[in-house]
Design a protein around this motif. Structure first.
Motif, short mmCIF file in Angstrom:
data_model
loop_
_atom_site.label_atom_id
_atom_site.label_comp_id
_atom_site.label_asym_id
_atom_site.label_seq_id
_atom_site.Cartn_x
_atom_site.Cartn_y
_atom_site.Cartn_z
N GLU A 82 0.84 -1.20 0.00
CA GLU A 82 0.00 0.00 0.00
C GLU A 82 0.88 1.24 0.00
O GLU A 82 1.74 1.40 0.86
N LEU A 83 0.65 2.11 -0.96
CA LEU A 83 1.38 3.38 -1.06
C LEU A 83 0.38 4.51 -1.14
O LEU A 83 -0.68 4.37 -1.76
N ASN A 84 0.72 5.63 -0.53
CA ASN A 84 -0.12 6.83 -0.63
C ASN A 84 0.55 7.79 -1.61
O ASN A 84 1.60 8.35 -1.31
N ALA A 85 -0.07 7.95 -2.75
CA ALA A 85 0.56 8.72 -3.82
C ALA A 85 0.67 10.21 -3.48
O ALA A 85 1.49 10.91 -4.06
N SER A 86 -0.17 10.71 -2.57
CA SER A 86 -0.10 12.13 -2.24
C SER A 86 1.18 12.45 -1.46
O SER A 86 1.66 13.58 -1.50
N ASP A 87 1.72 11.46 -0.75
CA ASP A 87 2.98 11.66 -0.03
C ASP A 87 4.18 11.28 -0.89
O ASP A 87 5.24 11.88 -0.78
N GLN A 88 4.00 10.23 -1.70
CA GLN A 88 5.11 9.70 -2.49
C GLN A 88 4.66 9.68 -3.94
O GLN A 88 4.24 8.65 -4.47
N ARG A 89 4.72 10.82 -4.58
CA ARG A 89 4.07 10.92 -5.88
C ARG A 89 5.05 11.18 -7.03
O ARG A 89 4.64 11.47 -8.14
N GLY A 108 3.46 -19.51 -3.99
CA GLY A 108 2.11 -19.96 -3.72
C GLY A 108 1.00 -19.18 -4.39
O GLY A 108 -0.15 -19.62 -4.39
N TYR A 109 1.29 -18.02 -4.98
CA TYR A 109 0.25 -17.19 -5.59
C TYR A 109 0.69 -16.76 -6.99
O TYR A 109 1.88 -16.58 -7.26
N ASP A 110 -0.29 -16.57 -7.85
CA ASP A 110 0.02 -16.19 -9.23
C ASP A 110 0.43 -14.72 -9.35
O ASP A 110 1.13 -14.34 -10.29
N TYR A 111 -0.03 -13.91 -8.42
CA TYR A 111 0.27 -12.48 -8.51
C TYR A 111 0.20 -11.84 -7.13
O TYR A 111 -0.35 -12.39 -6.19
N ARG A 112 0.80 -10.66 -7.02
CA ARG A 112 0.71 -9.85 -5.82
C ARG A 112 -0.09 -8.59 -6.16
O ARG A 112 -0.30 -8.28 -7.34
N VAL A 113 -0.53 -7.87 -5.14
CA VAL A 113 -1.38 -6.70 -5.34
C VAL A 113 -0.66 -5.45 -4.83
O VAL A 113 -0.13 -5.44 -3.72
N ILE A 114 -0.65 -4.42 -5.66
CA ILE A 114 -0.12 -3.11 -5.28
C ILE A 114 -1.28 -2.13 -5.24
O ILE A 114 -1.99 -1.96 -6.24
N PHE A 115 -1.50 -1.52 -4.08
CA PHE A 115 -2.59 -0.56 -3.90
C PHE A 115 -2.01 0.84 -3.83
O PHE A 115 -1.21 1.15 -2.95
N LEU A 116 -2.40 1.68 -4.77
CA LEU A 116 -1.90 3.05 -4.83
C LEU A 116 -3.04 4.00 -4.48
O LEU A 116 -3.93 4.25 -5.30
N ASP A 117 -3.02 4.50 -3.25
CA ASP A 117 -4.08 5.39 -2.78
C ASP A 117 -3.83 6.81 -3.26
O ASP A 117 -2.68 7.24 -3.41
N GLU A 118 -4.91 7.56 -3.49
CA GLU A 118 -4.84 8.94 -3.97
C GLU A 118 -3.97 9.03 -5.22
O GLU A 118 -3.09 9.89 -5.34
N ALA A 119 -4.22 8.13 -6.16
CA ALA A 119 -3.41 8.07 -7.37
C ALA A 119 -3.55 9.31 -8.23
O ALA A 119 -2.67 9.60 -9.07
N ASP A 120 -4.63 10.07 -8.04
CA ASP A 120 -4.78 11.30 -8.84
C ASP A 120 -3.79 12.38 -8.41
O ASP A 120 -3.70 13.43 -9.06
N ARG A 142 -0.99 -7.21 -9.81
CA ARG A 142 -2.25 -6.51 -10.09
C ARG A 142 -2.23 -5.17 -9.35
O ARG A 142 -1.84 -5.11 -8.18
N PHE A 143 -2.65 -4.15 -10.02
CA PHE A 143 -2.69 -2.81 -9.44
C PHE A 143 -4.13 -2.43 -9.09
O PHE A 143 -5.05 -2.66 -9.89
N ILE A 144 -4.30 -1.84 -7.90
CA ILE A 144 -5.57 -1.23 -7.52
C ILE A 144 -5.27 0.24 -7.25
O ILE A 144 -4.50 0.57 -6.35
N LEU A 145 -5.86 1.10 -8.04
CA LEU A 145 -5.66 2.54 -7.89
C LEU A 145 -6.91 3.16 -7.27
O LEU A 145 -8.03 2.81 -7.63
N SER A 146 -6.70 4.07 -6.35
CA SER A 146 -7.80 4.77 -5.70
C SER A 146 -7.64 6.26 -5.92
O SER A 146 -6.54 6.80 -5.79
N CYS A 147 -8.73 6.94 -6.25
CA CYS A 147 -8.65 8.38 -6.49
C CYS A 147 -10.00 9.03 -6.19
O CYS A 147 -11.03 8.36 -6.15
N ASN A 148 -9.95 10.34 -5.98
CA ASN A 148 -11.19 11.09 -5.81
C ASN A 148 -11.77 11.50 -7.16
O ASN A 148 -12.98 11.57 -7.33
N TYR A 149 -10.88 11.77 -8.13
CA TYR A 149 -11.32 12.26 -9.45
C TYR A 149 -10.64 11.44 -10.54
O TYR A 149 -9.45 11.60 -10.80
#
Length: 326
Positions: A82-89, A108-120, A142-149
């Motif tokens: 988990e990374l917060n893009a507003s701090d590390q952008r 044991g798993y086919d992929y890992r997940v990277i979550f990028l919060d506040e990607a905008d 796999r990437f999960i991006l989160s944003c307000n806009y």
């Protein structure tokens, strides 16, 4: 220590938004259509890159963590970054931390997940680097991006993601969760207290839960007065009366009510603008009056956002309504 004192101390030590954060997608309320689709992805072991867009406090981060827990179980922390893009952008974050995590070995798993919060908040260069990284490591990450806009996310990234738009939570969902937490904590919440929490939250579950916890510290019974006092929220009837006075041409009285809200109640001008915007259609106004008010609210909001003085702009808003009426 008495049971009541112990309960009081417990309330002060724990943050309820974390204590009652949903642990599974099934527990996420208010977005059943979204969580159902996400559960299908997990059940079929066919998770694409995801883009979650929506306002704060509606379940985006919670859903991302719940996905990781569903896939990896107890090992979710080792396979979820988990990374917060507003701090590390900057572009270096994308090139270094994300690539290093995507390259690292795992079993044991086919992929890992990277979550990028506040990607905008990512710069355009960083987003371009992220797009290339998504291509390079698509076989094991796999990437999960989160944003307000979502409009601030470049099109090449949006086209690589399944986009889920989280709307503000409905009043019923927030009220239900407030009552569940109140019952679990042994707090009495009146019906008007629940209504006040729902109004103050404005679709943000975190605001409602934080407001409940803060009000519960003051008294064993959470009612309307406690909620409006602790959340620094104006009563809807006060906002309505202030607007109606202006529309009736009573600018001096309307300005006095505004000053009371700003100075005596300590409510921020931006919050008054938000309440006006949310409540304008609930006022007993003609369509012409409502349209005129919305026009003035939009103009004042833009100027305040640009750095203008809040009180001056709000007084100008009321003055324009009074002048138009005359």
């Amino acid at each position: 220590m008495s049971e009541a004192a112990e309960s009081e101390g417990s309330r002060g030590r724990e943050v309820w938004i974390e204590k009652y954060r949903p642990q599974t997608l099934e527990d996420v309320v208010g977005h059943e259509n979204i969580t159902e689709r996400l559960e299908h992805y997990i059940a079929k072991d066919d998770l694409p890159h995801l883009l979650f867009a929506g306002p704060a406090g509606v379940g985006k981060t919670t859903s991302a963590v719940a996905i990781a827990k569903s896939i990896y179980g107890e090992e979710w922390r080792e396979n979820f970054l988990e990374l917060n893009a507003s701090d590390q952008r900057g572009i270096d974050v994308v090139r270094d931390r994300i690539k290093n995590f995507a390259r690292s070995s795992f079993g044991g798993y086919d992929y890992r997940v990277i979550f990028l919060d506040e990607a905008d908040a990512l710069t355009n260069d960083a987003q371009s680097a992220l797009r290339r990284t998504m291509e390079q490591f698509s076989n094991n990450t796999r990437f999960i991006l989160s944003c307000n806009y979502s409009s601030r996310i470049i099109d090449p990234i949006q086209s690589r993601c399944a986009v889920f738009r989280f709307s503000p939570l409905g009043d019923d969902a927030i009220a239900q969760q407030v009552r569940i937490i109140a019952d679990a904590e042994g707090i009495e919440v009146t019906d008007d207290g629940v209504d006040a929490l729902v109004y103050a939250a404005g679709g943000d579950m975190r605001k409602a839960i934080n407001g409940l916890q803060a009000a519960a510290v003051l008294d064993e019974t959470v009612d309307e007065d406690a909620v409006f006092a602790i959340t620094s929220t104006a009563r809807p009837e006060d906002i309505k009366e202030m607007v109606q006075m202006a529309l009736d041409g009573e600018f001096t009285a309307s300005r006095a009510r505004l000053e009371s809200l700003l100075v005596d109640s300590g409510i921020a001008g931006g919050d008054i603008i938000d309440q006006l915007h949310r409540s304008v259609w609930e006022f007993d106004l003609t369509e012409r009056q409502a349209v005129r008010l919305m026009e003035r609210v939009g103009e004042a909001d833009y100027r305040i956002t640009a750095g203008a003085n809040e009180q001056v702009q709000l007084e100008a808003l009321l003055a324009s309504l009074a002048l138009n009426e005359e």
